[in-house]
Design an enzyme around this catalytic site. Structure first.
Site, PDB file in Angstrom:
ATOM      1  N   SER A  63       7.873   0.498   9.887  1.00 48.04           N
ATOM      2  CA  SER A  63       9.290   0.120   9.876  1.00 48.04           C
ATOM      3  C   SER A  63       9.813  -0.175  11.279  1.00 48.04           C
ATOM      4  O   SER A  63       9.268   0.298  12.275  1.00 48.04           O
ATOM      5  CB  SER A  63      10.133   1.233   9.271  1.00 48.04           C
ATOM      6  OG  SER A  63       9.623   1.631   8.034  1.00 48.04           O
TER       7      SER A  63
HETATM    8  N1  SAH Z   1       5.730   5.364   7.045  1.00 49.24           N
HETATM    9  C1  SAH Z   1       4.836   4.259   7.352  1.00 49.24           C
HETATM   10  C2  SAH Z   1       5.306   2.945   6.763  1.00 49.24           C
HETATM   11  C3  SAH Z   1       4.681   2.758   5.484  1.00 49.24           C
HETATM   12  S1  SAH Z   1       4.943   1.260   4.591  1.00 49.24           S
HETATM   13  C4  SAH Z   1       4.611   4.136   8.833  1.00 49.24           C
HETATM   14  O1  SAH Z   1       5.287   4.837   9.601  1.00 49.24           O
HETATM   15  O2  SAH Z   1       3.748   3.351   9.227  1.00 49.24           O
HETATM   16  C5  SAH Z   1       4.924   1.951   2.965  1.00 49.24           C
HETATM   17  C6  SAH Z   1       3.633   2.615   2.568  1.00 49.24           C
HETATM   18  O3  SAH Z   1       3.822   3.168   1.267  1.00 49.24           O
HETATM   19  C7  SAH Z   1       2.439   1.677   2.465  1.00 49.24           C
HETATM   20  O4  SAH Z   1       1.410   2.156   3.267  1.00 49.24           O
HETATM   21  C8  SAH Z   1       2.083   1.724   0.988  1.00 49.24           C
HETATM   22  O5  SAH Z   1       0.699   1.599   0.750  1.00 49.24           O
HETATM   23  C9  SAH Z   1       2.606   3.090   0.576  1.00 49.24           C
HETATM   24  N2  SAH Z   1       2.861   3.251  -0.853  1.00 49.24           N
HETATM   25  C10 SAH Z   1       3.325   2.338  -1.735  1.00 49.24           C
HETATM   26  N3  SAH Z   1       3.444   2.859  -2.963  1.00 49.24           N
HETATM   27  C11 SAH Z   1       3.055   4.159  -2.869  1.00 49.24           C
HETATM   28  C12 SAH Z   1       2.939   5.239  -3.814  1.00 49.24           C
HETATM   29  N4  SAH Z   1       3.244   5.100  -5.099  1.00 49.24           N
HETATM   30  N5  SAH Z   1       2.513   6.427  -3.340  1.00 49.24           N
HETATM   31  C13 SAH Z   1       2.178   6.606  -2.033  1.00 49.24           C
HETATM   32  N6  SAH Z   1       2.255   5.632  -1.116  1.00 49.24           N
HETATM   33  C14 SAH Z   1       2.694   4.424  -1.518  1.00 49.24           C
END
Ligand code: SAH
Length: 233
Positions: free
Chosen positions: A84
């Site tokens: 993000s």
């Molecule tokens: N917090 C992260 C940003 C992640 S983007 C950072 O600091 O880099 C959102 C993430 O959520 C992605 O990696 C995606 O694979 C994950 N995601 C999507 N659906 C999900 C689910 N049902 N359970 C767990 N993770 C999920």
């Protein structure tokens, strides 16, 4: 006028800052990111600002985009995931009202950056990632960088982490159509869920607070744009 001690400590600060800049070529960019994108936009929590200054965001993205790590934008980390925008990480962290004794759950580990930020503010971070490759690389990265109070689990975030519940705070970094009840159930009294909620086209950042008496209060903070939360099995 500065007394002798004042001058000495000013000098010490200058020397330390110079050494830090020399040791980390990204330090100046990170400082500018905090001032221009975070402080100037109203984040006031001193602990959050300190941690945003201390976390090497460039080590959470691929080498090809390292030069962009402190820019005012989200960055792709592969597998349809993004790290993000710095301002949003700071805002969500502040809204979570982290405290040293807290145990926090994150859904959507991605690169591990948000988990690393939280790890410096709470006692333990539990983070769930649905893409196995991302879970594995984030686990290795967090270990290598010394964030030893983060536990990464590969799995479906809709279920949370019932074995470790209740949590003092829960943060979602992927957007579900609505806040999963299971996660609200895993929240301790006095705690908050901070989450993007909505469709891929229209989302808002929502805070859900579980009061000491168990009552639930909910409000939205700002429009946001996160990757959708994948439906679990
Ligand atoms: N917090 C992260 C940003 C992640 S983007 C950072 O600091 O880099 C959102 C993430 O959520 C992605 O990696 C995606 O694979 C994950 N995601 C999507 N659906 C999900 C689910 N049902 N359970 C767990 N993770 C999920």
């Amino acid at each position: 006028m500065l007394g002798g001690t004042g001058r000495n400590s000013a000098m010490a600060v200058l020397v330390t800052a110079t050494l830090l800049l020399a040791a980390d070529p990204y330090a100046a960019r990170r400082e500018r990111m905090v001032q221009e994108q975070i402080e100037a936009r109203g984040i006031r929590n001193a602990d959050v600002l300190r941690v945003m200054r201390a976390t090497p965001r460039h080590l959470f993205v691929a080498e090809e985009v390292r030069g962009m790590a402190y820019e005012d934008c989200a960055l792709s980390i592969g597998y349809g995931a993004t790290i993000s925008q710095p301002q949003i990480v700071a805002l969500m962290t502040e809204l979570l009202e982290p405290a040293k004794n807290h145990r926090v759950l994150e859904i959507g580990t991605g690169s591990g950056y948000q988990a690393a930020v939280l790890a410096q503010l709470v006692s333990r971070v539990y983070t769930v990632e649905i893409v196995p490759q991302l879970a594995r690389s984030a686990r290795q990265r967090l270990l290598r960088l010394g964030y030893s109070n983060v536990v990464v689990r590969e799995g479906d975030g809709y279920k949370g982490w019932p074995e470790e519940a209740p949590f003092d705070g829960i943060i979602l970094t992927a957007a579900p159509p609505k806040i999963p009840q299971m996660l609200v159930d895993e929240l301790a009294r006095g705690g908050r869920v901070v989450a993007p909620v909505g469709s891929p086209e229209q989302q808002e950042l929502v805070v859900v607070e579980k009061k000491r008496d168990g009552a639930i209060r909910r409000w939205s903070v700002a429009p946001v744009n996160f990757v959708p939360m994948k439906p679990g099995n």
